[in-house]
Design a protein around this motif. Structure first.
Motif, PDB file in Angstrom:
ATOM      1  N   UNK A 156       0.733  -1.205  -0.017  1.00  0.00           N
ATOM      2  CA  UNK A 156       0.093  -0.142   0.052  1.00  0.00           C
ATOM      3  C   UNK A 156       0.801   1.241   0.144  1.00  0.00           C
ATOM      4  N   UNK A 157       1.972   1.262   0.634  1.00  0.00           N
ATOM      5  CA  UNK A 157       2.671   2.452   0.552  1.00  0.00           C
ATOM      6  C   UNK A 157       3.449   2.755  -0.591  1.00  0.00           C
ATOM      7  N   UNK A 158       3.622   1.633  -1.351  1.00  0.00           N
ATOM      8  CA  UNK A 158       4.394   1.942  -2.630  1.00  0.00           C
ATOM      9  C   UNK A 158       3.105   1.991  -3.874  1.00  0.00           C
ATOM     10  N   UNK A 159       2.097   1.682  -3.637  1.00  0.00           N
ATOM     11  CA  UNK A 159       1.151   1.744  -4.783  1.00  0.00           C
ATOM     12  C   UNK A 159       0.949   3.109  -5.141  1.00  0.00           C
ATOM     13  N   UNK A 160       0.396   3.355  -6.534  1.00  0.00           N
ATOM     14  CA  UNK A 160       0.380   4.345  -7.107  1.00  0.00           C
ATOM     15  C   UNK A 160      -1.399   4.615  -7.141  1.00  0.00           C
ATOM     16  N   UNK A 161      -2.154   3.781  -6.615  1.00  0.00           N
ATOM     17  CA  UNK A 161      -3.529   4.186  -6.381  1.00  0.00           C
ATOM     18  C   UNK A 161      -3.846   5.360  -5.713  1.00  0.00           C
TER      19      UNK A 161
ATOM     20  N   UNK B 163     -14.424  -0.133 -10.605  1.00  0.00           N
ATOM     21  CA  UNK B 163     -13.291  -0.971 -11.012  1.00  0.00           C
ATOM     22  C   UNK B 163     -12.680  -0.681 -12.347  1.00  0.00           C
ATOM     23  N   UNK B 164     -13.553  -0.742 -13.237  1.00  0.00           N
ATOM     24  CA  UNK B 164     -13.146  -0.526 -14.708  1.00  0.00           C
ATOM     25  C   UNK B 164     -12.517   0.850 -14.943  1.00  0.00           C
ATOM     26  N   UNK B 165     -13.273   2.053 -14.209  1.00  0.00           N
ATOM     27  CA  UNK B 165     -12.526   3.323 -14.631  1.00  0.00           C
ATOM     28  C   UNK B 165     -11.003   3.362 -14.006  1.00  0.00           C
ATOM     29  N   UNK B 166     -10.881   2.731 -12.757  1.00  0.00           N
ATOM     30  CA  UNK B 166      -9.453   2.588 -11.999  1.00  0.00           C
ATOM     31  C   UNK B 166      -8.871   1.781 -12.569  1.00  0.00           C
ATOM     32  N   UNK B 167      -9.134   0.705 -13.303  1.00  0.00           N
ATOM     33  CA  UNK B 167      -8.242  -0.253 -13.642  1.00  0.00           C
ATOM     34  C   UNK B 167      -7.735   0.161 -15.063  1.00  0.00           C
TER      35      UNK B 167
ATOM     36  N   UNK C  35      -7.160   3.412 -15.796  1.00  0.00           N
ATOM     37  CA  UNK C  35      -5.985   4.519 -15.317  1.00  0.00           C
ATOM     38  C   UNK C  35      -4.995   3.692 -15.154  1.00  0.00           C
ATOM     39  N   UNK C  36      -4.989   2.494 -14.284  1.00  0.00           N
ATOM     40  CA  UNK C  36      -3.824   1.670 -14.062  1.00  0.00           C
ATOM     41  C   UNK C  36      -3.093   1.457 -15.329  1.00  0.00           C
ATOM     42  N   UNK C  37      -4.098   1.029 -16.203  1.00  0.00           N
ATOM     43  CA  UNK C  37      -3.216   0.372 -17.413  1.00  0.00           C
ATOM     44  C   UNK C  37      -2.473   1.635 -18.251  1.00  0.00           C
ATOM     45  N   UNK C  38      -3.035   2.919 -18.293  1.00  0.00           N
ATOM     46  CA  UNK C  38      -2.441   4.006 -18.703  1.00  0.00           C
ATOM     47  C   UNK C  38      -1.109   4.227 -18.181  1.00  0.00           C
ATOM     48  N   UNK C  39      -1.123   4.322 -16.800  1.00  0.00           N
ATOM     49  CA  UNK C  39       0.034   4.708 -16.025  1.00  0.00           C
ATOM     50  C   UNK C  39       1.102   3.523 -15.958  1.00  0.00           C
ATOM     51  N   UNK C  40       0.670   2.169 -16.256  1.00  0.00           N
ATOM     52  CA  UNK C  40       1.808   1.285 -16.120  1.00  0.00           C
ATOM     53  C   UNK C  40       1.485   0.251 -17.479  1.00  0.00           C
ATOM     54  N   UNK C  41       1.978   0.983 -18.506  1.00  0.00           N
ATOM     55  CA  UNK C  41       1.847   0.298 -19.828  1.00  0.00           C
ATOM     56  C   UNK C  41       2.845  -0.951 -19.930  1.00  0.00           C
ATOM     57  N   UNK C  42       4.001  -0.711 -19.413  1.00  0.00           N
ATOM     58  CA  UNK C  42       5.022  -1.817 -19.957  1.00  0.00           C
ATOM     59  C   UNK C  42       5.348  -2.904 -18.707  1.00  0.00           C
TER      60      UNK C  42
ATOM     61  N   UNK D 285      -0.115  -6.336  -9.596  1.00  0.00           N
ATOM     62  CA  UNK D 285      -0.338  -6.264  -8.263  1.00  0.00           C
ATOM     63  C   UNK D 285      -1.057  -4.858  -8.023  1.00  0.00           C
ATOM     64  N   UNK D 286      -0.987  -3.992  -8.716  1.00  0.00           N
ATOM     65  CA  UNK D 286      -1.849  -2.664  -8.626  1.00  0.00           C
ATOM     66  C   UNK D 286      -3.304  -2.986  -8.539  1.00  0.00           C
ATOM     67  N   UNK D 287      -3.610  -4.124  -9.504  1.00  0.00           N
ATOM     68  CA  UNK D 287      -5.038  -4.480  -9.785  1.00  0.00           C
ATOM     69  C   UNK D 287      -5.492  -5.241  -8.812  1.00  0.00           C
TER      70      UNK D 287
END
Length: 288
Positions: free
Chosen positions: A4-9, A103-107, A109-116, A123-125
């Protein structure tokens, strides 16, 4: 350091709050969540409040324990939303979907921020899924508690309505009992009868059990308790509505009603009560 401390959420909630709000609201409207119960402006306001509170809570780095103090405001908001949904007739599924549809909107954004980085994305999902699932389950629990509170209140109101004490004559009360007579209902019935005896100064109370389908040992004991309580308040009791099958059951159970006056019908009990009260009823001659 926890995940949680390292998460970008937390960063995503802070950075894209407006975009998440619009996408989330679109998801709900598309799925028909609350369409028949909430106006779009009301739903948007609820979504905005939830995101605001979540944004504050996740900044602590705690994305796993929603029972912690930093999540108090979020839990209270969801509990309030659940109560409102319950009162409006929204189903528990639709109420929980209010949270799950984020969930869909959040996920996305996670795809956009962590594409590679697929490992980090996974882990974030997983972290986001776990968090929203816990919040969704809390919403369902709150909804069920709200529904149970409504049902309990309705049951109490029905019990009060089903045990009315009626003043038939000066000094004469009647308590018609309909349905099963359990301990809880006996208590309400006893309190209502005793209160009316005090308020009206009545000397006779008729307990009519015509509407009681069956009499078992518990029912008979509850009747005896009511009669005893009324006598302590200075009122005599007459039990009416003793049908043949009920009389046989009482004898079979060995219940002693020897010191209690019983009558087959409410009319017979009323006639006796009038006589005991010192009144005389005469039939007037019809005038032609």
């Amino acid at each position: 350091m926890s995940l949680g401390d390292r998460s970008i959420i937390p960063e995503i909630l802070r950075k894209y709050q407006t975009e998440l709000l619009n996408d989330w609201l679109s998801e709900q409207l598309k799925a028909g969540i609350g369409n028949n119960y909430f106006k779009e402006t009301e739903l948007r306001e609820e979504c905005r409040d939830f995101l605001d509170l979540c944004n504050k809570a996740v900044q602590s780095g705690n994305l796993t324990n929603i029972r912690a103090s930093e999540w108090n405001d979020v839990r209270e908001m969801l509990a309030s939303f659940s109560r409102t949904s319950s009162q409006k007739g929204v189903t528990s599924t639709e109420t929980a979907s209010f949270v799950f549809s984020l969930k869909p909107p959040l996920f996305n954004r996670l795809h956009q921020e962590i594409p590679q980085d697929s490992a980090t994305l996974t882990q974030e999902i997983c972290l986001g899924t776990t968090l929203l699932d816990k919040l969704g389950l809390w919403t369902i629990e709150s909804y069920q508690k709200a529904r149970e509170a409504v049902i309990l209140r309705q049951q109490e109101e029905l019990i009060e309505l089903s045990t009315p004490v009626v003043k038939l004559w000066e000094g004469i009360l009647a308590l018609p009992v309909i349905g099963t007579l359990d301990s809880g209902r006996t208590q309400v019935m006893m309190e209502s009868l005793l209160q009316q005896i005090v308020e009206t100064g009545s000397d006779v109370a008729i307990i009519d059990i015509t509407g009681v389908p069956t009499v078992d040992t518990l029912t008979a004991q509850n009747l005896l308790k009511t009669v005893t309580a009324a006598r302590l308040m200075g009122a005599d009791c007459i039990i009416s509505g003793i049908r043949p099958q009920i009389a046989q059951t009482i004898v079979y159970l060995g219940v002693d009603l020897a010191d209690i006056v019983t009558k087959a019908t409410l009319a017979d009990a009323f006639a006796l009560a009038v006589k005991r009260a010192g009144f005389t009823i005469n039939r007037s001659q019809a005038q032609i």
